[in-house]
Motif scaffolding. Structure first.
Motif, PDB file in Angstrom:
ATOM      1  N   SER A 109       0.813  -1.224   0.000  1.00  0.00           N
ATOM      2  CA  SER A 109       0.000   0.000   0.000  1.00  0.00           C
ATOM      3  C   SER A 109       0.841   1.266   0.000  1.00  0.00           C
ATOM      4  N   GLY A 110       2.149   1.116   0.181  1.00  0.00           N
ATOM      5  CA  GLY A 110       3.024   2.281   0.233  1.00  0.00           C
ATOM      6  C   GLY A 110       3.239   2.827   1.630  1.00  0.00           C
ATOM      7  N   SER A 111       2.625   2.179   2.637  1.00  0.00           N
ATOM      8  CA  SER A 111       2.780   2.705   4.002  1.00  0.00           C
ATOM      9  C   SER A 111       2.946   1.582   5.023  1.00  0.00           C
ATOM     10  N   GLY A 112       4.031   0.853   4.931  1.00  0.00           N
ATOM     11  CA  GLY A 112       4.331  -0.186   5.907  1.00  0.00           C
ATOM     12  C   GLY A 112       3.667  -1.519   5.603  1.00  0.00           C
ATOM     13  N   VAL A 113       3.620  -2.377   6.606  1.00  0.00           N
ATOM     14  CA  VAL A 113       3.064  -3.726   6.437  1.00  0.00           C
ATOM     15  C   VAL A 113       1.599  -3.636   6.030  1.00  0.00           C
ATOM     16  N   SER A 114       1.291  -4.247   4.884  1.00  0.00           N
ATOM     17  CA  SER A 114      -0.091  -4.244   4.408  1.00  0.00           C
ATOM     18  C   SER A 114      -0.502  -5.572   3.784  1.00  0.00           C
ATOM     19  N   HIS A 115       0.422  -6.544   3.761  1.00  0.00           N
ATOM     20  CA  HIS A 115       0.103  -7.859   3.201  1.00  0.00           C
ATOM     21  C   HIS A 115       0.940  -8.910   3.910  1.00  0.00           C
ATOM     22  N   VAL A 116       0.331 -10.092   4.106  1.00  0.00           N
ATOM     23  CA  VAL A 116       1.010 -11.186   4.784  1.00  0.00           C
ATOM     24  C   VAL A 116       0.685 -12.501   4.082  1.00  0.00           C
ATOM     25  N   GLY A 117       1.652 -13.405   4.119  1.00  0.00           N
ATOM     26  CA  GLY A 117       1.468 -14.744   3.585  1.00  0.00           C
ATOM     27  C   GLY A 117       2.213 -15.739   4.457  1.00  0.00           C
ATOM     28  N   ILE A 118       2.103 -17.016   4.104  1.00  0.00           N
ATOM     29  CA  ILE A 118       2.755 -18.091   4.850  1.00  0.00           C
ATOM     30  C   ILE A 118       3.793 -18.741   3.949  1.00  0.00           C
ATOM     31  N   TYR A 119       5.047 -18.714   4.375  1.00  0.00           N
ATOM     32  CA  TYR A 119       6.112 -19.355   3.605  1.00  0.00           C
ATOM     33  C   TYR A 119       5.863 -20.860   3.588  1.00  0.00           C
ATOM     34  N   VAL A 120       5.970 -21.475   2.392  1.00  0.00           N
ATOM     35  CA  VAL A 120       5.685 -22.903   2.270  1.00  0.00           C
ATOM     36  C   VAL A 120       6.868 -23.717   1.770  1.00  0.00           C
ATOM     37  N   GLY A 121       8.008 -23.081   1.580  1.00  0.00           N
ATOM     38  CA  GLY A 121       9.188 -23.780   1.092  1.00  0.00           C
ATOM     39  C   GLY A 121       9.442 -23.477  -0.376  1.00  0.00           C
ATOM     40  N   ASP A 122      10.616 -23.830  -0.850  1.00  0.00           N
ATOM     41  CA  ASP A 122      10.988 -23.642  -2.255  1.00  0.00           C
ATOM     42  C   ASP A 122      10.802 -22.200  -2.727  1.00  0.00           C
ATOM     43  N   ASN A 123      11.021 -21.240  -1.839  1.00  0.00           N
ATOM     44  CA  ASN A 123      10.918 -19.808  -2.132  1.00  0.00           C
ATOM     45  C   ASN A 123       9.490 -19.356  -2.456  1.00  0.00           C
ATOM     46  N   LYS A 124       8.496 -20.127  -2.014  1.00  0.00           N
ATOM     47  CA  LYS A 124       7.100 -19.814  -2.307  1.00  0.00           C
ATOM     48  C   LYS A 124       6.327 -19.519  -1.024  1.00  0.00           C
ATOM     49  N   PHE A 125       5.229 -18.773  -1.192  1.00  0.00           N
ATOM     50  CA  PHE A 125       4.374 -18.469  -0.050  1.00  0.00           C
ATOM     51  C   PHE A 125       2.913 -18.535  -0.478  1.00  0.00           C
ATOM     52  N   ALA A 126       2.065 -18.935   0.472  1.00  0.00           N
ATOM     53  CA  ALA A 126       0.620 -18.993   0.266  1.00  0.00           C
ATOM     54  C   ALA A 126       0.024 -17.721   0.840  1.00  0.00           C
TER      55      ALA A 126
END
Length: 163
Positions: A98-115
């Protein structure tokens, strides 16, 4: 109807591709996430009727016995910081979309990927995709060792012993 079919087909493709490259196939974390692939994005959503990003992570972690707040900013203040090179499945990854700090989160799942739950719904993305790579802020480890063992590590150990 066509949109729903396309979403289901895309979800199936992502699941199959993810399953083939997953660092923790058949773990509780993996199974929980796979059931959610393709669910629509819904701002404020916290159920299988639709998720926003932090609603998705809170839902998954609740299934693993970990309580997370429904806010990407609040989630970014939990647990321990983790360097990108030290990520393990189950770590939360954070982005400034969003341009102003933390605005999105995901879960790391391995192999450089996230859900995560993005505008296209619950999906798997690569941390090196230009959009996410330029917006990456960091990661936090919110699972204690016991929870990690139950959710991820037991399956990794079993797979390693079969190899």
């Amino acid at each position: 109807m066509l949109r729903k079919f396309t979403a289901i087909l895309l979800g199936l493709i992502v699941v199959l591709a993810f399953q083939a490259g997953s660092a923790f196939a058949d773990s509780k974390l993996d199974t929980t996430i796979h059931k959610l692939i393709g669910i629509d994005y819904d701002y404020g959503g916290t159920t299988t009727d639709g998720f926003d990003c932090s609603g998705f992570t809170a839902y998954v972690f609740k299934k693993l016995g970990v309580k997370l707040p429904h806010s990407s900013q609040a989630q970014s203040e939990m647990g321990d910081k983790v360097a990108k090179k030290d990520l393990r499945p189950g770590d939360l990854v954070f982005f400034n979309t969003s341009g102003s700090g933390v605005s999105h989160v995901g879960i790391y799942v391995g192999d450089n990927k996230f859900a995560h739950s993005a505008s296209k719904g619950v999906t798997i993305s690569d941390l090196d995709e230009k959009y996410y790579a330029t917006r990456y802020l960091g990661a936090r480890r919110v699972m204690d060792s016991d929870t990690y063992e139950k959710a991820v590590a037991e399956v990794q150990k079993a797979a390693a012993s079969k190899a």
